[in-house]
Write a protein that holds these residues in place. Structure first.
Motif, PDB file in Angstrom:
ATOM      1  N   GLN A   1       0.823  -1.207   0.000  1.00 15.71           N
ATOM      2  CA  GLN A   1       0.000   0.000   0.000  1.00 15.71           C
ATOM      3  C   GLN A   1       0.856   1.256   0.000  1.00 15.71           C
ATOM      4  O   GLN A   1       0.483   2.268  -0.616  1.00 15.71           O
ATOM      5  N   SER A   2       2.014   1.217   0.668  1.00 12.46           N
ATOM      6  CA  SER A   2       2.894   2.384   0.649  1.00 12.46           C
ATOM      7  C   SER A   2       3.474   2.627  -0.734  1.00 12.46           C
ATOM      8  O   SER A   2       3.888   3.748  -1.051  1.00 12.46           O
ATOM      9  N   LEU A   3       3.492   1.590  -1.577  1.00 14.96           N
ATOM     10  CA  LEU A   3       3.954   1.722  -2.961  1.00 14.96           C
ATOM     11  C   LEU A   3       2.804   2.050  -3.900  1.00 14.96           C
ATOM     12  O   LEU A   3       2.973   2.009  -5.132  1.00 14.96           O
ATOM     13  N   GLY A   4       1.654   2.375  -3.332  1.00 12.32           N
ATOM     14  CA  GLY A   4       0.525   2.820  -4.136  1.00 12.32           C
ATOM     15  C   GLY A   4      -0.256   1.721  -4.800  1.00 12.32           C
ATOM     16  O   GLY A   4      -0.939   1.972  -5.799  1.00 12.32           O
ATOM     17  N   MET A   5      -0.206   0.506  -4.261  1.00 12.28           N
ATOM     18  CA  MET A   5      -0.932  -0.611  -4.859  1.00 12.28           C
ATOM     19  C   MET A   5      -2.116  -0.981  -3.978  1.00 12.28           C
ATOM     20  O   MET A   5      -2.003  -1.804  -3.059  1.00 12.28           O
ATOM     21  N   ILE A   6      -3.265  -0.334  -4.237  1.00 10.24           N
ATOM     22  CA  ILE A   6      -4.509  -0.621  -3.524  1.00 10.24           C
ATOM     23  C   ILE A   6      -5.594  -0.778  -4.582  1.00 10.24           C
ATOM     24  O   ILE A   6      -6.261   0.201  -4.962  1.00 10.24           O
ATOM     25  N   PRO A   7      -5.788  -1.973  -5.107  1.00  6.92           N
ATOM     26  CA  PRO A   7      -6.755  -2.177  -6.204  1.00  6.92           C
ATOM     27  C   PRO A   7      -8.160  -1.695  -5.873  1.00  6.92           C
ATOM     28  O   PRO A   7      -8.883  -1.213  -6.755  1.00  6.92           O
ATOM     29  N   ALA A   8      -8.571  -1.782  -4.621  1.00  2.00           N
ATOM     30  CA  ALA A   8      -9.917  -1.355  -4.243  1.00  2.00           C
ATOM     31  C   ALA A   8     -10.137   0.132  -4.478  1.00  2.00           C
ATOM     32  O   ALA A   8     -11.272   0.577  -4.674  1.00  2.00           O
ATOM     33  N   PHE A   9      -9.069   0.913  -4.457  1.00  2.00           N
ATOM     34  CA  PHE A   9      -9.159   2.352  -4.680  1.00  2.00           C
ATOM     35  C   PHE A   9      -8.761   2.738  -6.105  1.00  2.00           C
ATOM     36  O   PHE A   9      -8.584   3.906  -6.414  1.00  2.00           O
ATOM     37  N   GLY A  10      -8.570   1.732  -6.957  1.00  2.00           N
ATOM     38  CA  GLY A  10      -8.163   2.007  -8.323  1.00  2.00           C
ATOM     39  C   GLY A  10      -6.692   2.285  -8.474  1.00  2.00           C
ATOM     40  O   GLY A  10      -6.252   2.819  -9.503  1.00  2.00           O
ATOM     41  N   LEU A  11      -5.882   1.915  -7.475  1.00  2.00           N
ATOM     42  CA  LEU A  11      -4.432   2.124  -7.524  1.00  2.00           C
ATOM     43  C   LEU A  11      -3.770   0.763  -7.729  1.00  2.00           C
ATOM     44  O   LEU A  11      -3.778  -0.082  -6.830  1.00  2.00           O
ATOM     45  N   THR A  12      -3.211   0.558  -8.905  1.00  2.00           N
ATOM     46  CA  THR A  12      -2.659  -0.751  -9.238  1.00  2.00           C
ATOM     47  C   THR A  12      -1.188  -0.709  -9.645  1.00  2.00           C
ATOM     48  O   THR A  12      -0.545  -1.748  -9.698  1.00  2.00           O
ATOM     49  N   GLU A  13      -0.646   0.471  -9.926  1.00  2.00           N
ATOM     50  CA  GLU A  13       0.732   0.574 -10.398  1.00  2.00           C
ATOM     51  C   GLU A  13       1.666   0.910  -9.235  1.00  2.00           C
ATOM     52  O   GLU A  13       1.438   1.885  -8.508  1.00  2.00           O
ATOM     53  N   PRO A  14       2.715   0.115  -9.022  1.00  2.00           N
ATOM     54  CA  PRO A  14       3.678   0.444  -7.953  1.00  2.00           C
ATOM     55  C   PRO A  14       4.441   1.723  -8.278  1.00  2.00           C
ATOM     56  O   PRO A  14       4.832   1.956  -9.417  1.00  2.00           O
ATOM     57  N   THR A  15       4.654   2.535  -7.266  1.00  2.00           N
ATOM     58  CA  THR A  15       5.355   3.800  -7.446  1.00  2.00           C
ATOM     59  C   THR A  15       5.999   4.237  -6.128  1.00  2.00           C
ATOM     60  O   THR A  15       5.530   3.853  -5.051  1.00  2.00           O
ATOM     61  N   LEU A  16       7.058   5.015  -6.236  1.00  2.00           N
ATOM     62  CA  LEU A  16       7.733   5.559  -5.057  1.00  2.00           C
ATOM     63  C   LEU A  16       7.365   7.015  -4.819  1.00  2.00           C
ATOM     64  O   LEU A  16       7.978   7.695  -3.994  1.00  2.00           O
ATOM     65  N   LYS A  17       6.353   7.510  -5.537  1.00  2.00           N
ATOM     66  CA  LYS A  17       6.036   8.942  -5.467  1.00  2.00           C
ATOM     67  C   LYS A  17       5.573   9.359  -4.072  1.00  2.00           C
ATOM     68  O   LYS A  17       5.821  10.491  -3.641  1.00  2.00           O
ATOM     69  N   TYR A  18       4.926   8.435  -3.351  1.00  2.00           N
ATOM     70  CA  TYR A  18       4.449   8.788  -2.017  1.00  2.00           C
ATOM     71  C   TYR A  18       5.624   8.990  -1.061  1.00  2.00           C
ATOM     72  O   TYR A  18       5.614   9.913  -0.234  1.00  2.00           O
ATOM     73  N   TYR A  19       6.638   8.132  -1.167  1.00  5.35           N
ATOM     74  CA  TYR A  19       7.851   8.314  -0.363  1.00  5.35           C
ATOM     75  C   TYR A  19       8.555   9.608  -0.757  1.00  5.35           C
ATOM     76  O   TYR A  19       9.032  10.355   0.107  1.00  5.35           O
ATOM     77  N   LYS A  20       8.645   9.885  -2.055  1.00  2.00           N
ATOM     78  CA  LYS A  20       9.323  11.096  -2.520  1.00  2.00           C
ATOM     79  C   LYS A  20       8.617  12.349  -2.026  1.00  2.00           C
ATOM     80  O   LYS A  20       9.255  13.294  -1.536  1.00  2.00           O
ATOM     81  N   GLU A  21       7.292  12.371  -2.142  1.00  2.00           N
ATOM     82  CA  GLU A  21       6.537  13.544  -1.705  1.00  2.00           C
ATOM     83  C   GLU A  21       6.660  13.754  -0.200  1.00  2.00           C
ATOM     84  O   GLU A  21       6.720  14.900   0.277  1.00  2.00           O
ATOM     85  N   ILE A  22       6.689  12.653   0.540  1.00  2.00           N
ATOM     86  CA  ILE A  22       6.820  12.764   1.997  1.00  2.00           C
ATOM     87  C   ILE A  22       8.207  13.286   2.378  1.00  2.00           C
ATOM     88  O   ILE A  22       8.342  14.172   3.233  1.00  2.00           O
ATOM     89  N   LEU A  23       9.243  12.753   1.747  1.00  2.00           N
ATOM     90  CA  LEU A  23      10.610  13.097   2.122  1.00  2.00           C
ATOM     91  C   LEU A  23      11.012  14.501   1.698  1.00  2.00           C
ATOM     92  O   LEU A  23      11.969  15.058   2.242  1.00  2.00           O
ATOM     93  N   ILE A  24      10.331  15.083   0.713  1.00  2.00           N
ATOM     94  CA  ILE A  24      10.633  16.461   0.332  1.00  2.00           C
ATOM     95  C   ILE A  24       9.732  17.455   1.049  1.00  2.00           C
ATOM     96  O   ILE A  24       9.884  18.665   0.870  1.00  2.00           O
ATOM     97  N   SER A  25       8.819  16.946   1.862  1.00  2.59           N
ATOM     98  CA  SER A  25       7.916  17.820   2.604  1.00  2.59           C
ATOM     99  C   SER A  25       8.609  18.328   3.873  1.00  2.59           C
ATOM    100  O   SER A  25       9.068  17.523   4.695  1.00  2.59           O
ATOM    101  N   PRO A  26       8.718  19.653   4.070  1.00  2.00           N
ATOM    102  CA  PRO A  26       9.355  20.177   5.286  1.00  2.00           C
ATOM    103  C   PRO A  26       8.672  19.715   6.569  1.00  2.00           C
ATOM    104  O   PRO A  26       9.341  19.434   7.569  1.00  2.00           O
ATOM    105  N   SER A  27       7.341  19.612   6.549  1.00  4.50           N
ATOM    106  CA  SER A  27       6.629  19.191   7.759  1.00  4.50           C
ATOM    107  C   SER A  27       6.962  17.757   8.132  1.00  4.50           C
ATOM    108  O   SER A  27       7.099  17.420   9.319  1.00  4.50           O
ATOM    109  N   THR A  28       7.124  16.899   7.115  1.00  5.09           N
ATOM    110  CA  THR A  28       7.478  15.509   7.389  1.00  5.09           C
ATOM    111  C   THR A  28       8.894  15.407   7.951  1.00  5.09           C
ATOM    112  O   THR A  28       9.141  14.631   8.881  1.00  5.09           O
ATOM    113  N   MET A  29       9.820  16.172   7.406  1.00  2.55           N
ATOM    114  CA  MET A  29      11.190  16.144   7.918  1.00  2.55           C
ATOM    115  C   MET A  29      11.237  16.635   9.361  1.00  2.55           C
ATOM    116  O   MET A  29      12.000  16.109  10.179  1.00  2.55           O
ATOM    117  N   ARG A  30      10.407  17.636   9.685  1.00  2.00           N
ATOM    118  CA  ARG A  30      10.344  18.088  11.079  1.00  2.00           C
ATOM    119  C   ARG A  30       9.755  16.994  11.973  1.00  2.00           C
ATOM    120  O   ARG A  30      10.195  16.822  13.123  1.00  2.00           O
TER     121      ARG A  30
END
Length: 302
Positions: free
Chosen positions: A40-69
């Motif tokens: 699910q962290s790789l964006g694979m949740i078929p029930a929500f229409g998410l079927t392609e693995p991706t690292l974009k969620y990790y990338k968006e989190i790690l570039i977020s200043p609030s997450t780094m804090r």
């Protein structure tokens, strides 16, 4: 009779394996949950229409200043509370062992905080250390402060002081309980031998008992560090609004009305898992070096 006798023998021999069945079942359930969280962290949740693995969620989190804090906030609280708890726990454990108080009501007092739930500890902390708490009221009645709002802000601050104090109350007894049996056994045997050779009590403890307990102390430190990093209750109740601890931020993302935000929550949990695994790897590397050094010493003596 022969078949019955052989059946009883086989039943007795299989007893250790049967006792492992609950642990195996729990391990399988945990493994399934872990794999599900990773996918699910790789964006694979078929029930929500998410079927392609991706690292974009990790990338968006790690570039977020609030997450780094949040990462820095969680690591700081976990590290400070674990170091202080280990240090204080070892000192108290040494006093108990040297005073031969490892049995009786001393240990009952030590065990008491361990069984108290973290939610209750959080409520105790608020009632005692908040600006409307018991200590603030006592200081006000004694004239130490002119009004209760002058009492230091331990709760809901960006430094996490209240969380650290609550963790100390829980973790110091755990460290004591974790290492006291080993420390007492070593001190009674090898420490006694050192004292017979002329060393003082504290010198024998420092030179003999403490080094031999190093592995257990490091293990206890690792356990409470990983737990503090991933715990939810105390940061949620005593923590600041910003920055939030990683588990709190993950829960907020998990209950977001938009279900497609679920991968962000799982990615935050993935970061906690990665940090915990790195901590475990560092610990095992240190232990491997320690074991290798001991083996080399033995070979040198031979």
């Amino acid at each position: 009779m022969g078949r019955r006798g052989s059946g009883e023998i086989m039943w007795k021999k299989s007893a250790p394996y049967r006792l492992l069945i609950p642990q195996i079942i729990l391990s399988i359930i945990f493994l399934i949950g872990l794999i599900s969280a990773i996918t699910q962290s790789l964006g694979m949740i078929p029930a929500f229409g998410l079927t392609e693995p991706t690292l974009k969620y990790y990338k968006e989190i790690l570039i977020s200043p609030s997450t780094m804090r949040s990462i820095e906030y969680s690591l700081r609280i976990a590290l400070i509370s674990s170091v202080l708890a280990t240090f204080i726990g070892v000192i108290i454990c040494a006093v108990i062992v040297m005073g031969r108080r490892t049995k009786g009501y001393y240990m009952r007092i030590v065990q008491l905080p361990i069984v108290v739930p973290h939610v209750v500890v959080a409520l105790f902390t608020i009632n005692i250390l908040s600006q409307n708490g018991m200590v603030a009221r006592i200081f006000y009645s004694l004239g130490i402060i002119k009004e209760q709002q002058q009492f230091p802000m331990f709760m809901y601050d960006s430094y996490g002081i209240g969380i650290i104090l609550a963790y100390l109350w829980k973790e110091v007894p755990f460290i004591i309980y974790f290492i006291i049996a080993l420390m007492s056994n070593i001190n009674d045997k090898l420490g006694e031998a050192a004292r017979n050779l002329g060393a003082s009590r504290w010198m024998s403890f420092y030179k003999v008992t403490l080094p031999l307990c190093k592995n257990a102390i490091l293990s206890g430190f690792l356990i409470i560090f990983v737990f503090s990093l991933g715990a939810y209750e105390l940061p949620a109740i005593l923590g600041a609004t910003m920055p939030r601890a990683l588990p709190v931020q993950a829960y907020i993302e998990y209950i977001h009305p938009n279900l497609k935000n679920r991968p962000y929550a799982m990615a935050l949990n993935g970061i906690i898992i990665i940090i915990s695994c790195i901590s475990a790897c560092i610990y095992y590397i240190l232990m491997e070096k320690k074991i290798r050094g001991l083996n080399q010493r033995k070979q040198g003596k031979e």
